[in-house]
Design a protein around this motif. Sequence first.
Motif, PDB file in Angstrom:
ATOM      1  N   HIS A 132       0.849  -1.185   0.000  1.00 17.08           N
ATOM      2  CA  HIS A 132       0.000   0.000   0.000  1.00 17.08           C
ATOM      3  C   HIS A 132       0.890   1.242   0.000  1.00 17.08           C
ATOM      4  CE1 HIS A 132      -4.506   0.472   0.979  1.00 17.08           C
ATOM      5  NE2 HIS A 132      -4.119   1.435   0.196  1.00 17.08           N
ATOM      6  N   ILE A 172      -5.194   3.336   4.426  1.00 16.32           N
ATOM      7  CA  ILE A 172      -4.167   2.648   5.212  1.00 16.32           C
ATOM      8  C   ILE A 172      -4.471   2.789   6.703  1.00 16.32           C
ATOM      9  CG2 ILE A 172      -1.715   2.567   5.791  1.00 16.32           C
ATOM     10  CD1 ILE A 172      -1.086   3.515   2.977  1.00 16.32           C
ATOM     11  N   ARG A 177      -1.541  -1.654   7.149  1.00 15.58           N
ATOM     12  CA  ARG A 177      -0.513  -1.948   6.149  1.00 15.58           C
ATOM     13  C   ARG A 177       0.532  -2.859   6.778  1.00 15.58           C
ATOM     14  NH1 ARG A 177       3.115   2.540   2.945  1.00 15.58           N
ATOM     15  NH2 ARG A 177       3.959   3.029   5.008  1.00 15.58           N
TER      16      ARG A 177
END
Length: 363
Positions: A132, A172, A177
């Motif tokens: 990400h 996120i 993440r």
Amino acid sequence: MMTNFVQLHILTSYPPSNLNRDDLGRPKTAVMGGTQRLRISSQSLKRAWRTSELFREALSDHMGVRTKEMGNFIYKALITGSKLTDILNNGSQAPAIYPKMDEKKAGEVTKQIAGVFGKMKKEGFEIEQLAHFSPEETTIIENLIADISQNGRELTKDDLNILRKDHAAVDIAMFGRMLAANTQYNMEAAVQVAHAITVHKVSVEDDFFTAVDDLNNGEEDMGSGHLGETEFAAGLFYIYVCVNRDLLQKNLNGDAALTQKALKALTESALKVSPTGKQNSFASRAYASYVLAEKGSQQPRSLSVAFLKSMEDKDLLRKSIEELGTTREKIENVYGECCEDKVEMNTYTGEGSIKDILSFVEN
């Protein structure tokens, strides 16, 4: 200091559909209370919400991108002299504004930059796992590409300090993440989403279908142009979402206003946005029929036990709403108050509104 939680208990009815398929193409199921239920995975729900137009419009400047392929875009930007964001948004139509880098050097640079986010595959410029990228990190990469392209210099160790903890990527911050090679930049998810389960037992059905050839006049071949089979099912789903509001705000660098926007966008998406699976075949879009939103510092709990025994009432929505309320009351009789405040929206009775829910969760 007590942690503040926001919990959503949602009932959404989907007509015949195949929103989330297993490896055989059938609707996903699970056994609960001894009976088969229809299931929509949490991954399917989260992706539908975070990639929805509603979510992205509300948080357009605070959205990351999850991909293995960033290296391919970095390489293309280097050899074409284009901005990385132009390449991401416009592909081959991106204009050249920097000196172009030769392919060999561009490949070396790409592997160094993309390798910050994960182990590179042996061939090409992809990393082995999805990573990400926050908007801030994408901007750093874009500025780095501009710098080395214009000045013709080599990458330094400092150039590769790309990863950031202090970013404002809402997706996120919400869903977390994990970077195996750089665990100090991992982020714990502030939002937990349960697999959606039907409140009643379900049998997956088969749909045998044919497609007609428009230019077949039937003179030689009276058969259809295509024969096929697909599976489907329908159901009333219980969806549970738990948000650690304090962690969400911490993940967003203490930005209270952005936290409010994020909560509002997530809640509206959860109530309005359907998974995309087989929508062209079934048009199974639906809004939530009922939602109970709760806030408080008590340990969160799902109310899925309300449906451990599968519902069989003909007036299924009404009975399910009643059962949720009864179960909640019984739990509080035993454990005490499980939240400090709550609000409901009920389309069955026409009481409450989405404005009430959104105002409740963001404040």
